[in-house]
Each structure stands twice: as C-alpha cells, then as structure tokens.
Write a protein that holds these residues in place. Structure first.
Motif, PDB file in Angstrom:
ATOM      1  N   GLY A   3     -46.905   4.503 -57.717  1.00  6.31           N
ATOM      2  CA  GLY A   3     -46.032   5.264 -58.598  1.00  6.31           C
ATOM      3  C   GLY A   3     -45.395   6.424 -57.859  1.00  6.31           C
ATOM      4  N   THR A   4     -44.830   7.337 -58.611  1.00  5.51           N
ATOM      5  CA  THR A   4     -44.171   8.500 -58.030  1.00  5.51           C
ATOM      6  C   THR A   4     -45.171   9.442 -57.377  1.00  5.51           C
ATOM      7  OG1 THR A   4     -42.477   8.343 -59.735  1.00  5.51           O
ATOM      8  CG2 THR A   4     -42.602  10.415 -58.531  1.00  5.51           C
ATOM      9  N   THR A   5     -46.305   9.689 -58.050  1.00  9.51           N
ATOM     10  CA  THR A   5     -47.310  10.611 -57.513  1.00  9.51           C
ATOM     11  C   THR A   5     -48.714   9.994 -57.492  1.00  9.51           C
ATOM     12  OG1 THR A   5     -47.675  11.580 -59.703  1.00  9.51           O
ATOM     13  CG2 THR A   5     -46.048  12.673 -58.264  1.00  9.51           C
ATOM     14  N   SER A   6     -48.821   8.707 -57.755  1.00  8.31           N
ATOM     15  CA  SER A   6     -50.151   8.086 -57.747  1.00  8.31           C
ATOM     16  C   SER A   6     -50.069   6.652 -57.255  1.00  8.31           C
ATOM     17  CB  SER A   6     -50.759   8.112 -59.154  1.00  8.31           C
ATOM     18  OG  SER A   6     -50.038   7.259 -60.026  1.00  8.31           O
ATOM     19  N   MET A   7     -51.236   6.095 -56.984  1.00 10.00           N
ATOM     20  CA  MET A   7     -51.336   4.687 -56.588  1.00 10.00           C
ATOM     21  C   MET A   7     -52.662   4.147 -57.110  1.00 10.00           C
ATOM     22  SD  MET A   7     -52.105   4.877 -52.533  1.00 10.00           S
ATOM     23  CE  MET A   7     -53.288   6.061 -51.896  1.00 10.00           C
ATOM     24  N   ILE A   8     -52.730   2.836 -57.213  1.00 15.44           N
ATOM     25  CA  ILE A   8     -53.945   2.192 -57.691  1.00 15.44           C
ATOM     26  C   ILE A   8     -54.414   1.181 -56.656  1.00 15.44           C
ATOM     27  CG2 ILE A   8     -54.960   0.682 -59.448  1.00 15.44           C
ATOM     28  CD1 ILE A   8     -53.015   1.959 -61.464  1.00 15.44           C
ATOM     29  N   THR A  68     -48.116  15.841 -56.156  1.00 13.50           N
ATOM     30  CA  THR A  68     -46.797  15.882 -55.539  1.00 13.50           C
ATOM     31  C   THR A  68     -46.421  14.481 -55.089  1.00 13.50           C
ATOM     32  OG1 THR A  68     -45.437  17.033 -53.902  1.00 13.50           O
ATOM     33  CG2 THR A  68     -47.641  16.384 -53.198  1.00 13.50           C
ATOM     34  N   GLU A  69     -45.148  14.275 -54.858  1.00 14.58           N
ATOM     35  CA  GLU A  69     -44.688  13.008 -54.313  1.00 14.58           C
ATOM     36  C   GLU A  69     -45.008  12.961 -52.824  1.00 14.58           C
ATOM     37  OE1 GLU A  69     -40.682  11.788 -55.267  1.00 14.58           O
ATOM     38  OE2 GLU A  69     -40.739  12.981 -57.109  1.00 14.58           O
ATOM     39  N   PRO A  70     -45.408  11.802 -52.331  1.00 15.42           N
ATOM     40  CA  PRO A  70     -45.663  11.697 -50.886  1.00 15.42           C
ATOM     41  C   PRO A  70     -44.353  11.660 -50.108  1.00 15.42           C
ATOM     42  CG  PRO A  70     -45.907   9.560 -51.914  1.00 15.42           C
ATOM     43  CD  PRO A  70     -45.671  10.552 -53.021  1.00 15.42           C
ATOM     44  N   PRO A  71     -44.384  12.047 -48.838  1.00 21.16           N
ATOM     45  CA  PRO A  71     -43.181  11.926 -48.001  1.00 21.16           C
ATOM     46  C   PRO A  71     -42.754  10.454 -47.912  1.00 21.16           C
ATOM     47  CG  PRO A  71     -44.905  13.167 -46.867  1.00 21.16           C
ATOM     48  CD  PRO A  71     -45.510  12.608 -48.110  1.00 21.16           C
ATOM     49  N   ALA A  72     -41.499  10.225 -47.624  1.00 25.66           N
ATOM     50  CA  ALA A  72     -40.953   8.862 -47.562  1.00 25.66           C
ATOM     51  C   ALA A  72     -41.736   7.970 -46.604  1.00 25.66           C
ATOM     52  CB  ALA A  72     -39.476   8.910 -47.177  1.00 25.66           C
TER      53      ALA A  72
END
Length: 144
Positions: free
Chosen positions: A89-94, A124-128
C-alpha cells in the motif's frame, strides 16, 4: 492463504529445546519470532542487509499479526519459513508466511508492516527505490 508461486525468502531453521513448552511443542510466540527472523532475511535479500535498508531513510513496524496453527512443531524439527509479499500500500505492506516441516504446512502467518520515519516514528511513504524493490515481488494480477 493463496501465496504467489515464489517466496521472497525461504529460511531454514531447527527448533531449539528452549523454544518448546511443557507439552513438548514449540511455544506459540516463537512462531511469530520465526516469521520476524525471516522478515530480516527479506531485507537482506532485497537491500543487502538490515543496515542498508535503514540507510534508505525508512524502517518498518508491525501493525498487525495473525497466526494460524495447523500442526505442532517439536524440538529438533527442521522447518522452513517462506515469506510472500501479498500487498503493498501507500504506507504499509502485508507479508504472508508459511512454516513447513518436511513439506507439511504447520503454521500460516499474516503480518502487516507500516513504513515509518525512523526519527519521528510516524508512518510515512517509503522512497521510490524501496517501493520498487518490494513491488517487483508482488504477485501478478489475476484476470477476472
């Protein structure tokens, strides 16, 4: 769980005596520790090391975890923990993980991580570059 074909990592481990409870099986909390250990192996596979991952200016924290126990593990069992990225996602992952003994599924895990700024500890959003490293391992979309 319906993971993609290829895990990000497959981490072998052997159950140690002190990880077992009075019933002679692995104490429930250790399964989560096994998955956590494997998540560091993911960072190593994608970024070279945990330190290199932190050098990107981002960190992750566990926001949610769920374990499903299918069969007990015991002292000296050889296990393999496989980790799959199933959502970014924008600020998370599963991550979804499977713990197997000799090919038999013993435990399933689903862990949601949130990306944080290591200084403020706020999401926060991770860097690209970080997003791209993870995104390369998402399962291919299925046609409806």
């Amino acid at each position: 769980m319906t993971p993609p074909c290829r895990p990000l990592v497959e981490m072998p481990l052997r159950v140690r005596y002190h990880e077992c409870d009075g019933q002679g099986i692995v104490f429930n909390a250790h399964y989560l520790a096994y998955v956590d250990m494997a998540s560091f192996e993911v960072e190593k596979a994608l970024f070279g090391s945990h330190e290199a991952f932190l050098a990107t200016g981002i960190d992750v924290v566990v926001a949610e975890s769920n374990l499903r126990y299918r069969a007990p593990c015991r002292y000296d069992d050889d296990l393999v923990v496989s980790v799959f990225l199933t959502h970014l996602g924008t600020t998370s992952m599963i991550y979804e993980a499977e713990i197997r003994r000799g090919g038999k599924l013993t435990t399933e895990a689903k862990i949601r991580y949130v990306f944080i700024d290591p200084v403020t500890l706020r999401k926060t959003e991770p860097p690209a570059a970080v997003r791209d490293a993870y995104a390369a391992h998402l399962p291919a979309p299925t046609a409806s």
